[in-house]
Design an enzyme around this catalytic site. Structure first.
Site, short mmCIF file in Angstrom:
data_model
loop_
_atom_site.label_atom_id
_atom_site.label_comp_id
_atom_site.label_asym_id
_atom_site.label_seq_id
_atom_site.Cartn_x
_atom_site.Cartn_y
_atom_site.Cartn_z
N HIS A 1 0.72 -1.14 0.04
CA HIS A 1 0.06 -0.04 0.01
C HIS A 1 0.79 1.34 0.04
O HIS A 1 1.86 1.40 0.79
CB HIS A 1 -0.80 -0.14 1.41
N ARG B 1 -6.81 10.20 0.24
CA ARG B 1 -6.42 10.66 -1.19
C ARG B 1 -7.94 10.74 -1.97
O ARG B 1 -8.31 11.85 -2.92
CB ARG B 1 -5.49 10.00 -2.01
#
Ligand code: FAD
Length: 644
Positions: A249, A269
């Site tokens: 990740h 995000r």
């Protein structure tokens, strides 16, 4: 012979995360007497940690969404190595599974007009993740647990016993799947608190044990992720599929060292957070690969406009699939443009008002405040890649979740391979758990009822062998194992984690993986002498000594498959073979465990050999291929597939 408690059930589910609980509910509702076993406390599975949401094409926020678009996104994310039938079933059935959760009491965040809200995530064309703030997994598990309790109350009313048809065995670890000939016949395990052994006999066993992250030093995964289910399947004679694909990740915490690896959810995000390097540059614009160029914004202005007007602008490159973002961060740090603690900056503080950040990302706000003394409403976070998810797993039949090679064995959730191809899109795991958890429970129940009077029998000799194997760490200096001093399981674990992190991590090189394999062989030999003191009552050293067998087997599968696949695809990046190679598109790598004489399924795990075979994938069905533009297919498909 050790004292072993024995019980009979129709279906045994190993694992009480989202996949295991959904499987258990389904099996019980279809009439099977079902037992669920979990290592931790009931309700404390890894699924609880899921933050961002559940991907399902409900079209609540953008009516352009549907299962076909979700299918396309999933295949693109997996770089077309997905078991396409799984991707199809997943995209089609995920919305029903989310609505079903709601009928069972899940409280999702809502849109202004009262529908289940859906948020943006990397690789998903439309806002698609149903969520509960950034605590979605908690709500998912709470709901499934509540459903289990409701079923138990129903059973009580009928039979006077809450656990007559559905029972949870918590804080118990399974160490072996037992077999009658080729077929599964039950499981062997121990109670973590007392150390007592038990056998649950059952014709159908569902493995739903989650992932493998604890083999790596920097990981977002919890202590439970020691690859147990992967190893249980290998030891039972079922192959593992494409184990080279491990997802790093892009955004884990990098500071302070004690919390390195803890996840910073992608929702940061998805909700507007941007990545910058030490020069303040929003660097992701430099890392959009050709295959994604048409879909991602080329300028900051366009990227920022997309949040309000997604129909007329392209997505920000921060929302590329995870493998792309992780590699980009890695490259920035390597080029000397990293943050002070070896990551990059992720900023929401200049993008959203403080109260919105606290409302939409409450866990992230508290996580940074409490663990790093950083106020994310006022300053950027420092983030870097962390080992997060394994796409590889037990090879299963797409429709039934039946494990290959062992009748009666099923697998669902993170432990199963195929669904995500070479890279999973965020949010696609929670939906995977529900879709394939249900399918595994359904087919396990059907299989169990089909066995009738011909139920497989548990072989006493196998039970004795499993008990002896589990007790071995208490006599590490004795007998056959006296080929060196006893080893400390914690030291072995640390060396393993360092090896996997340094030599089979985010960027891979041939000579390093060869080195890793040598080290893993050495660790396997030393793990034979892993010794512990004390007794069987809650003894974490003993538990780790047993988990080591699993981590070592699984790590070797990852390293061998990663060495074999001479291309870069999804979660597998080779510095020496830096691009995706169409010739590898239709190649699956299968790992099996053979005993030294060549037979399948070594009884002595430590001496068994991991062997690797290649297999050609099943061609994608033409009507599914027709969902893509030809120009796009050219980028992925093998020459002969294009020709056909
Ligand atoms: P788990 O939930 O891990 O359950 C495994 C179960 O198996 C546990 O009960 C464990 O005790 C048991 N078990 C293991 N070994 C044994 C054994 N030997 N004997 C008995 N029991 C055993 N995915 C998304 O889709 N959306 C997200 O927003 C998201 N956020 C995430 C955030 C974090 C921090 C992390 C780490 C992951 C996230 N993921 C997300 C991924 C997702 O949470 C996992 O892939 C998923 O929860 C795995 O579920 P599972 O049911 O397969 O396994």
């Amino acid at each position: 012979m050790s004292v072993v408690d024995r019980q009979e059930w129709d279906v045994v589910v190993v694992g009480a995360g989202g996949a295991g609980l959904r499987a258990a509910i389904e099996a019980r509702e279809r009439g099977a007497r079902t037992a669920v076993i979990c290592k931790s406390l009931f309700g404390k599975a890894h699924t609880v940690m899921a933050e961002g949401g559940i991907a399902a094409a409900m079209g609540n926020v953008n009516s352009g969404d549907n299962w076909q678009v979700h299918f396309r996104d999933t295949m693109r994310g997996g770089k077309f190595l997905n078991q396409w039938r799984m991707a199809e079933l997943h995209a089609q059935e995920a919305p029903q599974r989310v609505w079903e959760l709601e009928t069972w009491g899940a409280l999702f965040d809502r849109t202004k007009d009262g529908r289940i809200s859906q948020r943006n995530f990397g690789g998903h064309e439309y806002p698609r993740l149903a969520h509960v703030g950034d605590r979605t997994g908690l709500e998912l598990i709470r709901t499934l647990q509540q459903k289990i309790v409701a079923l138990q109350q129903e059973d009580f009313r009928e039979t006077g016993d809450y656990e007559s048809r559905l029972k949870v065995f918590q804080e118990c670890t399974v160490t072996r799947v037992l077999k009658d000939g080729e077929k599964a016949s039950g499981v062997f395990g121990y109670e973590r608190e007392t150390g007592r052994f038990f056998v649950l006999e059952a014709p159908a066993v569902v493995i739903a044990t989650g992932g493998i992250g604890k083999s790596f030093k920097v990981t977002s995964n919890s202590w439970e992720y020691t690859g147990d289910g992967h190893a249980l399947a290998l030891l039972a004679g079922a192959p593992l599929l494409n184990m080279e694909f491990v997802q790093f990740h892009p955004t884990g915490m990098v500071w302070p060292p004690s919390v390195k690896g803890i996840l910073v959810t992608e929702s940061v995000r998805g909700d507007g957070g941007v990545l910058r390097n030490s020069e303040g540059k929003r660097f992701m614009f430099d890392y959009v690969p050709d295959v994604f160029k048409e879909k991602y914004a080329q300028s900051e202005d366009e990227a920022d406009r997309w949040y309000d007007d997604p129909d007329h602008n392209r997505r920000p490159p921060e929302l590329l699939p995870r493998d792309e973002v992780a590699r980009a961060i890695n490259a920035e740090v390597k080029a000397g443009r990293g943050s002070p603690h070896g990551g990059v900056f992720l900023d929401v503080s200049t993008r959203m008002p403080a109260e919105v950040i606290k409302r939409r990302l409450p866990s992230m706000y508290h996580q940074f405040k409490e663990l790093a003394d950083v106020d994310i409403t006022a300053e950027p976070m420092e983030v870097g890649p962390t080992c997060h998810y394994v796409m590889g797993g037990i090879a299963v039949d797409s429709d039934s979740a039946a494990a290959r090679g062992v009748p009666g064995l099923f697998a669902a959730g993170e432990v199963a391979g195929g669904m995500h191809g070479s890279n999973r899109l965020g949010g696609n795991s929670l939906s995977d758990l529900l879709v394939f958890g249900r399918r595994a429970g359904w087919h396990a129940a059907e299989y169990a009822s089909g066995t009738g009077a011909g139920r497989p029998r548990v072989d006493d000799a196998q039970v004795d062998t499993a008990a002896a194997e589990a007790l071995r760490p208490f006599s590490a200096e004795g007998g056959e194992q006296a080929d060196g001093p006893p080893e400390n399981p914690y030291t072995l674990h640390q060396e393993l984690q360092q090896t996997m992190n340094d030599l089979v991590g985010i960027i891979r090189r041939e000579h390093e993986m060869e080195q890793a394999l040598q080290k893993l062989a050495e660790l396997r030999a030393r793990a034979r002498r892993a010794g512990v003191e004390g007794h069987r009552q809650f003894n974490p050293g003993w538990h780790l000594a047993l988990d080591l067998r699993n981590m070592l087997l699984v790590s070797e599968c990852v390293a061998r498959a990663a060495l074999e696949r001479t291309e870069s695809r999804g979660g597998h990046t080779r510095e020496d073979h830096a691009t995706m190679d169409r010739a590898w598109r239709n190649v699956n790598l299968l790992c099996a465990l053979t005993d030294p004489t060549g037979g399948l399924a070594a009884t002595d795990a430590v001496r068994g050999q991991i062997t690797l075979t290649r297999e050609t994938t099943e061609p994608v069905r033409p009507d599914l291929l027709a969902l893509f533009e030809k120009d796009e297919l050219v980028k992925y498909l093998a020459e002969e597939e294009l020709y056909e």
